[in-house]
Design a protein around this motif. Structure first.
Motif, short mmCIF file in Angstrom:
data_model
loop_
_atom_site.label_atom_id
_atom_site.label_comp_id
_atom_site.label_asym_id
_atom_site.label_seq_id
_atom_site.Cartn_x
_atom_site.Cartn_y
_atom_site.Cartn_z
N SER A 1 0.81 -1.21 0.00
CA SER A 1 0.00 0.00 0.00
C SER A 1 0.84 1.27 0.00
CB SER A 1 -0.93 -0.01 1.23
OG SER A 1 -0.16 -0.37 2.34
N THR A 2 2.13 1.15 -0.12
CA THR A 2 2.97 2.34 -0.03
C THR A 2 3.61 2.73 -1.36
OG1 THR A 2 4.79 0.94 0.59
CG2 THR A 2 3.63 2.04 2.38
N GLY A 3 3.33 1.95 -2.39
CA GLY A 3 3.93 2.26 -3.68
C GLY A 3 5.39 1.90 -3.73
N PHE A 4 5.81 1.04 -2.81
CA PHE A 4 7.20 0.62 -2.79
C PHE A 4 7.44 -0.62 -3.67
CE2 PHE A 4 8.51 3.51 0.35
CZ PHE A 4 9.88 3.39 0.47
N ASP A 5 6.33 -1.14 -4.21
CA ASP A 5 6.38 -2.39 -4.97
C ASP A 5 7.53 -2.47 -5.96
OD1 ASP A 5 4.64 -4.04 -3.95
OD2 ASP A 5 3.19 -4.00 -5.60
N ASN A 6 7.64 -1.47 -6.79
CA ASN A 6 8.66 -1.50 -7.84
C ASN A 6 10.06 -1.50 -7.27
OD1 ASN A 6 6.80 -1.63 -9.83
ND2 ASN A 6 6.70 0.61 -10.12
N TYR A 7 10.25 -0.67 -6.23
CA TYR A 7 11.56 -0.63 -5.60
C TYR A 7 11.90 -2.00 -5.03
CZ TYR A 7 11.38 4.40 -5.90
OH TYR A 7 11.31 5.67 -6.36
N PHE A 8 10.86 -2.60 -4.47
CA PHE A 8 11.08 -3.89 -3.83
C PHE A 8 11.47 -4.95 -4.86
CE2 PHE A 8 9.89 -7.80 -1.62
CZ PHE A 8 10.69 -7.62 -0.51
N ILE A 9 10.81 -4.94 -6.00
CA ILE A 9 11.15 -5.91 -7.05
C ILE A 9 12.57 -5.66 -7.54
CG2 ILE A 9 10.61 -6.61 -9.42
CD1 ILE A 9 7.64 -6.10 -8.68
N GLY A 10 12.90 -4.40 -7.76
CA GLY A 10 14.25 -4.06 -8.20
C GLY A 10 15.29 -4.53 -7.20
N PHE A 11 14.99 -4.30 -5.96
CA PHE A 11 15.88 -4.70 -4.87
C PHE A 11 16.07 -6.23 -4.88
CE2 PHE A 11 16.10 -6.02 -0.34
CZ PHE A 11 17.31 -5.43 -0.01
N SER A 12 14.97 -6.97 -5.08
CA SER A 12 15.03 -8.43 -5.10
C SER A 12 15.89 -8.93 -6.26
CB SER A 12 13.64 -9.04 -5.23
OG SER A 12 12.89 -8.70 -4.11
N VAL A 13 15.68 -8.33 -7.43
CA VAL A 13 16.46 -8.74 -8.61
C VAL A 13 17.94 -8.54 -8.34
CG1 VAL A 13 17.01 -8.17 -11.01
CG2 VAL A 13 14.63 -8.33 -10.28
N PHE A 14 18.30 -7.38 -7.82
CA PHE A 14 19.69 -7.08 -7.49
C PHE A 14 20.22 -8.10 -6.48
CE2 PHE A 14 22.24 -5.07 -4.08
CZ PHE A 14 23.42 -4.89 -4.79
N TYR A 15 19.41 -8.35 -5.47
CA TYR A 15 19.82 -9.27 -4.40
C TYR A 15 20.12 -10.66 -4.96
CZ TYR A 15 19.54 -12.18 -0.23
OH TYR A 15 19.81 -13.09 0.75
N TYR A 16 19.19 -11.17 -5.80
CA TYR A 16 19.39 -12.53 -6.30
C TYR A 16 20.54 -12.62 -7.29
CZ TYR A 16 15.60 -14.43 -3.67
OH TYR A 16 14.84 -14.84 -2.63
N LEU A 17 20.75 -11.58 -8.07
CA LEU A 17 21.90 -11.58 -8.98
C LEU A 17 23.19 -11.73 -8.17
CD1 LEU A 17 21.12 -8.87 -11.68
CD2 LEU A 17 21.44 -11.33 -12.00
N VAL A 18 23.29 -10.95 -7.11
CA VAL A 18 24.50 -11.01 -6.29
C VAL A 18 24.62 -12.38 -5.63
CG1 VAL A 18 25.75 -9.99 -4.35
CG2 VAL A 18 24.47 -8.53 -5.91
N VAL A 19 23.51 -12.92 -5.11
CA VAL A 19 23.55 -14.24 -4.47
C VAL A 19 24.02 -15.30 -5.46
CG1 VAL A 19 22.13 -16.10 -3.49
CG2 VAL A 19 21.85 -13.76 -2.69
N PHE A 20 23.49 -15.26 -6.69
CA PHE A 20 23.91 -16.26 -7.67
C PHE A 20 25.39 -16.09 -8.03
CE2 PHE A 20 19.33 -16.93 -8.60
CZ PHE A 20 19.35 -18.26 -8.24
N TYR A 21 25.85 -14.86 -8.07
CA TYR A 21 27.27 -14.63 -8.32
C TYR A 21 28.10 -15.29 -7.21
CZ TYR A 21 31.78 -12.34 -8.18
OH TYR A 21 33.13 -12.11 -8.09
N PHE A 22 27.67 -15.10 -5.97
CA PHE A 22 28.40 -15.71 -4.84
C PHE A 22 28.38 -17.23 -4.92
CE2 PHE A 22 28.02 -11.68 -2.30
CZ PHE A 22 29.38 -11.55 -2.08
N ILE A 23 27.21 -17.79 -5.25
CA ILE A 23 27.10 -19.26 -5.33
C ILE A 23 28.03 -19.78 -6.43
CG2 ILE A 23 25.56 -21.18 -5.94
CD1 ILE A 23 23.35 -19.70 -4.44
N TYR A 24 28.03 -19.10 -7.56
CA TYR A 24 28.90 -19.53 -8.67
C TYR A 24 30.37 -19.48 -8.25
CZ TYR A 24 31.67 -19.16 -12.90
OH TYR A 24 32.64 -19.35 -13.84
N GLN A 25 30.75 -18.37 -7.63
CA GLN A 25 32.14 -18.21 -7.22
C GLN A 25 32.52 -19.25 -6.15
OE1 GLN A 25 33.38 -14.68 -5.15
NE2 GLN A 25 35.06 -14.38 -6.58
N PHE A 26 31.59 -19.46 -5.24
CA PHE A 26 31.84 -20.45 -4.20
C PHE A 26 32.03 -21.83 -4.82
CE2 PHE A 26 29.97 -23.83 -1.55
CZ PHE A 26 30.83 -23.76 -0.46
#
Lengths: 164, 216
Positions: free
Chosen positions: B71-96
């Protein structure tokens, strides 16, 4: 993995087990830990065995895996009971073969070696196994010159332990 | 001293260890035992660390809390944040994974140790990143509550005492509570993690330093 491979591996290890026992003796202080380390070395040897396939002597290859396991991979078992004087029972002291002073001297030497740190023990172990400095250096990943320097320092350390 | 070491050498090579010789069957049965090497431990702990934050998200309460952004209009930011987060996580998993694959007991001692330490560093960086993300999420929560004016449904779920508070006061209390909780959680998780690894790798670090000292 095939039965043949298992059989070949176990037979080789059975025949060369003394090397592993010696490593375990140097790095552990009681029988339980000895067996624990022996088992871990066996597992590591077995995991690496498919990559071995006879390009070196089995025993040569064992030194590296056994030492790597003892120095790096092995975690001490939690149940740690400090036993009093395991050193004296580690090696069969064959009294008739030695005169008393020599035997006493040897006992003290073994005790002194056990007090060294993990890396120093590895050098002494390879030295006692009559490995040359090239092999010692390659096993530990240091230069030959450094291996020699280190060995001299260890001799000094042993001297201090024996004659405080 | 030289003589003594030579004496020891002769003795060493002559003797068998006073340990009962193991039979073929003894050794055979060891092949199927589980390894307890630190590499295995690092692997198990790391998998848990990669999985845990995502398992947390599966809990209904966490998911509901995240709905506050609806209800705060943060939806888009939140999705963007999630995409960024998972990209970084997958990078870490690959490197690991690629570093983990490089670890072999056939290496020389120094290389083996340095590869284990590198693998561990990947996990350490991942943890630092995750902890930072927790703090960012907490911050977003606080911001979300601050900007959210519709508190009626939230309040109805709470006890009588809370209902007596003014909405303004409730909002501030909630924001401060979440802030404190977030920071405390991050600190606790960080401490547990560094203690755990510190203990696990104490021996390895000591031996590695010993070998490195030689090269100076």
């Amino acid at each position: 993995m095939s039965k043949d491979l298992e059989h070949a591996f176990v037979t080789e290890l059975e025949n060369n087990q003394n090397i592993v026992h010696k490593v375990c003796t140097l790095y552990t202080n009681d029988r339980e830990a000895h067996n624990d380390l022996f088992q871990e070395i066996t597992i590591q040897l077995w995991k690496a065995y498919p990559k071995f396939r006879g390009d070196a002597k089995f025993s040569t290859w064992m030194y590296r895996v056994a030492l790597n396991t003892a120095i790096t991979l092995y975690r001490k078992s939690k149940k740690r009971v400090q036993t009093i004087d395991y050193e004296s029972v580690i090696f069969k002291i064959q009294a008739d073969e030695y005169d008393a002073t020599e035997e006493q001297q040897l006992k003290l030497m073994y005790k002194a070696v056990k007090q060294l740190n993990d890396i120093d023990k590895a050098l002494v172990f390879l030295y006692l196994e009559d490995k040359d400095y090239t092999e010692i250096a390659e096993t530990l990943g240091i230069s030959e010159v450094n291996a020699r320097v280190k060995m001299n320092r260890i001799k000094g350390k042993l001297r201090t332990i024996l004659n405080p | 001293m030289m003589d003594e070491l030579e004496l020891l050498k002769k003795d060493w090579q002559k003797k068998d260890v006073a340990h009962p010789k193991l039979s073929y069957n003894d050794i055979y049965s060891m092949l199927w035992k589980k390894s307890s090497s630190i590499v295995k431990w690092i692997f198990v702990i790391s998998i848990l660390e990669f999985a845990l934050p995502h398992l947390l998200y599966l809990l209904p309460s966490t998911r509901n809390n995240l709905n506050i952004f609806g209800s705060t209009g943060f939806d888009n930011y939140f999705i963007g944040f999630s995409v960024f987060y998972y990209l970084v996580v997958f990078y870490f998993i690959y490197q690991f994974y690629s570093r983990y694959k490089e670890i072999t007991v056939l290496d020389n001692a120094k290389n083996l140790m340095s590869k284990i330490i590198k693998t561990r560093t990947t996990v350490k960086n991942y943890i630092i990143f995750s902890l930072a993300m927790i703090l960012v999420t907490v911050l977003l929560f606080m911001l979300g509550i601050y900007l959210n004016n519709d508190f009626s449904n939230l309040i109805s779920e709470m006890g009588d005492n809370v209902k007596k508070m003014s909405p303004e006061k409730l909002k501030h209390t909630l924001i401060i509570a979440i802030g404190i909780l977030g920071v405390v959680m991050t600190v606790i998780m960080g401490t547990v993690y560094f203690l755990l690894y510190g203990l696990l790798l104490r021996k390895l670090n000591r031996n590695y330093q010993e070998l490195k000292k030689l090269e100076i």
